[in-house]
Write an enzyme that holds these catalytic residues in place. Structure first.
Site, PDB file in Angstrom:
ATOM      1  N   ASP A   1     119.128  34.488  18.202  1.00  0.00           N
ATOM      2  CA  ASP A   1     119.178  33.005  18.391  1.00  0.00           C
ATOM      3  C   ASP A   1     119.889  32.765  19.770  1.00  0.00           C
ATOM      4  OD1 ASP A   1     118.607  30.563  18.032  1.00  0.00           O
ATOM      5  OD2 ASP A   1     120.409  30.302  16.471  1.00  0.00           O
ATOM      6  N   GLY A  13     125.770  25.540  11.124  1.00  0.00           N
ATOM      7  CA  GLY A  13     127.064  24.769  10.609  1.00  0.00           C
ATOM      8  C   GLY A  13     127.660  23.966  11.731  1.00  0.00           C
ATOM      9  N   VAL A  73     131.178  23.099  13.622  1.00  0.00           N
ATOM     10  CA  VAL A  73     132.363  23.788  14.128  1.00  0.00           C
ATOM     11  C   VAL A  73     133.614  22.770  14.369  1.00  0.00           C
ATOM     12  CG1 VAL A  73     133.234  25.446  15.954  1.00  0.00           C
ATOM     13  CG2 VAL A  73     130.655  25.322  15.295  1.00  0.00           C
TER      14      VAL A  73
END
Ligand SMILES: *[C@@H]1O[C@H](CO)[C@@H](O)[C@H](O)[C@H]1NC(C)=O
Ligand SMILES: *[C@@H]1O[C@H](CO)[C@@H](O)[C@H](O)[C@H]1NC(C)=O
Ligand SMILES: *[C@@H]1O[C@H](CO)[C@@H](O)[C@H](O)[C@H]1NC(C)=O
Ligand SMILES: *[C@@H]1O[C@H](CO)[C@@H](O)[C@H](O)[C@H]1NC(C)=O
Ligand SMILES: *[C@@H]1O[C@H](CO)[C@@H](O)[C@H](O)[C@H]1NC(C)=O
Ligand SMILES: *[C@@H]1O[C@H](CO)[C@@H](O)[C@H](O)[C@H]1NC(C)=O
Ligand SMILES: *[C@@H]1O[C@H](CO)[C@@H](O)[C@H](O)[C@H]1NC(C)=O
Ligand SMILES: *[C@H]1O[C@@H](CO)[C@@H](O)[C@@H](O)[C@@H]1NC(C)=O
Length: 904
Positions: free
Chosen positions: A702, A588, A590
């Site tokens: 990740d 998403g 930030v």
């Protein structure tokens, strides 16, 4: 003043024992050489043994100038996490002991950050160890009466650096030595034991002192210790024996020396470890000067603020009934300050000044009886030998074991037991049913057999997980009597009979599927929710997998522990209506924000809403927010309103590592090699915590240079851990979706879909290659024809010995080639095609730390040519950076300093 008369009682005992004490090593002496490899005897005749039975921590070898004692060439250190690390020692119950722990830092971690951590004795906070010099031994002593056959010494609460220990010693007293009337409730923590008039700096101890107490020489000039010595203070000594009555008293050698106030006064000021408080204080006098027939020695003790004490007059010869005899006045309960000033002053009718031979001051340390459930849980763990059962110490204090949660009462209770998938066999331990404060019980995924016990004693139980075991028999109907029971999972066992109707009519999540011989039986359907599928099950599983690295108390028990839920308007206001976008990634966008209290935050607005249901989401977020490590970006809370999900993190001032390596922030100059190594070290520490500080491990999945964030001091923290899990949609199984970023993704994981910690190691290897080369992981231009991938490109160069070909040109030649090689070779190990060929993150961390010490050593030489300014700034950045605590505003970064013109 009261005399110690207690030794009278011990005399017959002493005589009885006399004949059996002939072996070389004193019975009741234990000397552990922490981090040592073998047994040995030291020059005092003490037998040392290594602490190699300990399964936690790592060992280090150090070398400190003028310290040749073998036990001080090794130490054991522990991760700087929120666990406790305990030594368990065997003792004889109802016997008094002296316990001594010592700490010689010796810069074992090449970090030059002086560690600070807590030491506890059982459940009692003993002291905080603060190292203030790399080459000085810190020593703490405690006198205790054993009440059982084992004692525990634990290290915890690392505030800076890593907790470590050099030696641990036990010295058994006999008879009533150090008996106090308060010993059931208090330990004695040793604050001072001083030999006045000592002939050298060396302390007096074993074999002169049969109990190996250490009588410090008053000539050692310790900082803040024994100052304000009056004019006219002189040393005296004798060779004549001094009658000390028993070995409870100071050894003869201590009594043969003294100081005399030739001008009428003896004055001292000393700092008392552990005080202010109440304590036990004794002074030891023996007349060792020959006074003429007309001479006298009479004096008083003067303690500021304690006029009563000054009334008694000491006349050593009279009090001791002779010369060369001991007189030992003292106080068994005296209130003392931290800075103790005291004075012995001669009376007006005395011809000689005061004299003192020795002094002993101990502080009363109140015992903490520990958690209420200590006995029951010790019974439970006595059935198992796995590491989790060997954590030692109190189950809850000073911090709980990794697999329990405790209430926050002064005498805590166990509220959760988290033993999912621990390979437990045998019956469900009956002693668990004695944990009457239990709220959650997780025993799922083991090989437990036998029947489900009666939990009637645990009336607070809310959640019971017994699924995926081999339990037989019926479901006890008594479970229906638990008033707070909300969730009961017993699926996939070998249970039989019918489901008790009491349970069926309860408002309860109940799963009993997968028990072939278990039948629903007849009941009127009411509020029952039977779950046969796995949608909620999967979500619950997620929680279980990271639950056991959480060290705070149960979420049910302490609502304050739940992740903070921010309101949408609060976030809207803090971000000034989502004005400042500071980043975007797979999860998403930030935004930057400032909370009302001035705290800067980063708000991550999650991209889609395929996240778990609201309750599971907040549970998951709560769990993530409880993972604390200085190299992990802290999750502060979440917001889930207006159709969007947001995570609120601490704000990291200096952006991502990616931006500093090749983004616009570099402004043509990038970070230097030592800084890159420090960033690698920080990140590896964060990952190491995820892999080893949490049981079972948390796998990041990740890792990439844009997930490594930098604070104001350019120290690194890993972000976005746990998010891959969060994004798993409710129904599908956890490991069925491969997640990660192209260029960093472990090829083995991609093919097999089997996720292990080695997948993170692969990604970390790619980051190391980025640090060396300043190249992106994937690029269409940089790596030449037919090669888009940094791994292939770097491998080709490194394996053909051409490391120069991949080194970031902006590093110029400001690096040591040896440290560069170390990292390059390790990076290649990390990106091996098969996980089992890759090193663990801890091994990688070690290698980085080695490279840092090589680099620092040569940096000092290189600096020889540069100006003073840049040397100082490099220095300060190391110290401050690695402390990594509060933000220091006047920090000067390395980059700025090396960009200054230097006098090279
Ligand atoms: C070590 O001992 C030598 C000789 O006793 C002394 O000169 C030196 O200053 C000592 N070094 C340290 C670091 O204490
Ligand atoms: C850990 O140590 C810090 C500083 O020494 C102290 O403020 C804090 O209360 C300690 N925490 C615990 C849980 O003892
Ligand atoms: C201490 O005593 C000596 C002789 O006994 C005297 O010379 C000296 O002045 C005295 N010093 C003080 C400070 O009283
Ligand atoms: C010492 O005396 C004080 C009162 O003077 C009392 O409160 C305390 O319990 C006594 N014992 C200890 C171990 O402090
Ligand atoms: C359980 O046993 C398996 C196989 O022996 C082993 O691989 C696994 O590490 C064990 N798990 C735990 C938590 O001890
Ligand atoms: C945030 O709140 C403060 C006071 O509560 C207000 O002055 C300010 O205008 C608000 N800002 C936004 C963007 O709503
Ligand atoms: C790190 O952040 C501080 C404060 O925002 C800034 O002054 C400094 O220049 C930054 N350092 C680097 C190397 O970007
Ligand atoms: C305690 O009792 C008596 C000796 O046994 C002494 O002689 C002494 O030897 C005992 N003390 C010690 C230190 O063991």
């Amino acid at each position: 003043m009261e005399s110690r008369l207690l030794l009278i009682f011990s005399l017959p005992y002493i005589l009885l024992l006399l004949s059996c004490l002939s072996s070389a090593q004193k019975p009741g002496f234990v000397s552990l050489d922490c981090g040592g490899k073998e047994k040995f005897s030291d020059e005092l005749g003490l037998d040392w043994s290594p602490d190699d039975k300990l399964t936690y921590g790592e060992t280090s070898t150090i070398s400190v100038a003028n310290e040749t004692r073998k036990q001080y060439t090794t130490l054991r250190h522990f991760p700087a996490d929120s666990r406790k690390y305990c030594y368990t020692l065997d003792v004889v119950s109802r016997t008094r002991y002296l316990l001594r722990a010592s700490f010689l830092y010796g810069n074992f971690d090449n970090n030059n950050v002086y560690p600070k951590f807590d030491l506890s004795f059982g459940a009692t906070h003993w002291c905080t160890i603060v190292i203030s010099d790399a080459n000085t031994i810190e020593m703490r002593e405690l006198i205790f009466l054993a009440t059982s056959s084992k004692v525990n010494v634990c290290l915890s609460n690392a505030t800076t650096g890593q907790p470590f220990i050099s030696t641990l010693e036990l010295r058994q007293f006999n008879g009533s030595v150090y008996y106090t009337q308060f010993e059931e409730q208090f330990y004695l923590s040793v604050s001072a034991r001083i030999n006045f008039g000592a002939e050298s700096d060396a302390p007096i101890r074993y074999p002169d002192d049969p109990f190996d107490r250490i009588w410090e020489s008053d000539s050692v000039k310790k900082a803040n210790y024994l100052v304000d010595v009056a004019v006219g203070t002189e040393k005296i000594s004798t060779n004549l024996p001094v009658d000390v009555n028993s070995d409870e008293m100071p050894p003869v050698k201590v009594m043969q020396t003294a100081v005399v106030g030739t001008n009428g006064s003896l004055t001292y000021r000393l700092n008392l470890d552990g005080f202010p408080g109440t304590g036990w204080a004794f002074t030891y006098f023996a007349e060792i000067e020959d006074l003429g027939p007309e001479e006298s020695r009479k004096f008083r003790l003067v303690l500021p603020g304690q006029p009563d004490i000054s009334k008694a007059v000491v006349n050593i010869e009279e009090n001791a009934q002779g010369k060369y005899r001991l007189y030992e006045p003292g106080f068994t309960n005296l209130s003392l300050p931290f800075v103790l000033s005291f004075r012995f002053g001669k009376t007006s009718d005395s011809s000689r000044g005061p004299l003192v031979n020795a002094l002993e001051i101990n502080k009363y340390l109140e015992k903490n009886d520990g958690s209420v459930d200590g006995a029951a849980i010790s019974e439970v763990i006595s059935h198992y030998s796995a590491d989790w059962a060997q954590e030692g110490g109190d189950p809850c204090l000073p911090v709980p074991w990794s697999w329990v949660h405790c209430s926050s009462d002064p005498q805590p209770r166990l509220v959760s037991i988290l033993l999912s998938s621990k390979n437990l066999t045998g019956n469900v331990p009956l002693d668990i049913t004695k944990l009457t404060g239990l709220v959650e019980l997780w025993l799922d995924g083991n090989m437990l057999t036998g029947s489900i016990p009666d939990f009637t004693g645990c009336m607070d139980l809310k959640i019971i997980h017994l699924e995926n075991n081999r339990l037989t028999g019926e479901i006890p109907s008594s479970l229906a009597n638990l008033p707070n029971l909300r969730e009961l999972y017993v699926q996939n066992n070998m249970l039989s009979g019918t489901v008790p109707s009491g349970l069926q009519s309860k408002d309860l999540v109940l799963n009993y599927s997968g028990n072939i011989n278990l039948h629903k039986g007849s009941s009127k359907k009411s509020h029952m929710f039977v779950i046969i599928g796995s949608s909620i099950g999967a979500a619950v599983l997620l929680i279980a997998t990271i639950a056991s690295c959480l060290l705070a108390s149960s979420k049910n028990d302490a609502p304050a522990e739940v992740a903070h839920c921010f309101s949408f308007s609060e976030i809207e206001n803090a971000t000034n209506n989502f004005e400042k976008k500071i980043g975007a990634g797979g999860f998403g966008v930030v935004y930057y924000g400032v909370l009302k209290d001035g705290k800067e935050i980063a708000v991550k607005v999650l991209i889609n809403n395929s996240y778990q249901g609201k309750r599971e989401f907040s549970n998951e977020v709560t769990l993530l927010s409880r993972i604390h490590h200085r190299n992990l970006v802290q999750l502060l809370g979440y917001c889930r309103e207006e159709g969007s999900s947001m995570l609120i993190y601490e704000f990291m001032h200096n952006g991502t590592l990616k931006e500093h390596l090749y983004g616009p922030l570099t402004h043509g100059r990038s970070i230097n090699w030592i800084k890159r190594l420090e960033i690698a070290e920080d990140s590896a520490k964060g990952i190491e915590y995820l892999h080893t500080g949490c049981v079972p491990a948390v796998i990041h999945r990740d890792l990439k240079s844009s997930n490594i964030l930098l604070d104001r001091q350019m120290r690194a923290k890993v972000s976005d851990f746990g998010l891959s899990k969060l994004a798993v949609d409710g129904v599908s199984h956890v490991s069925s979706i491969v997640r990660g970023t192209v260029g960093y993704l472990d090829p083995e994981y991609y093919i097999s879909q089997q996720l292990t910690d080695k997948s993170d190691v692969y990604s970390f290897g790619v980051i190391l290659l980025e640090l060396i080369s300043g190249q992106e992981a994937i690029s269409n231009e940089s790596f030449g024809a037919n090669c888009r991938n940094i791994v292939q490109w770097a491998k080709l160069h490194i394996e053909s010995g051409d490391i120069q070909g991949i080194i970031d040109p902006s590093l110029r030649s400001d690096y040591d080639l040896q440290s560069m090689w170390k990292i390059a070779e390790k990076a290649l190990m990390c990106v091996q095609p098969h996980g089992h060929m890759r090193p663990s993150i801890s091994e990688v961390l070690k290698e980085i730390q080695d490279a840092i010490s090589i680099e620092r050593a040569t940096e000092t030489i290189r600096e020889g040519n540069s100006d003073e300014m840049s040397r100082q700034s490099i220095h300060s950045s190391m110290n401050m950076g690695s402390m990594d605590l509060g933000g220091t505003e006047n920090y000067l970064s390395i980059d700025e300093s090396i960009s200054q013109p230097t006098a090279r």
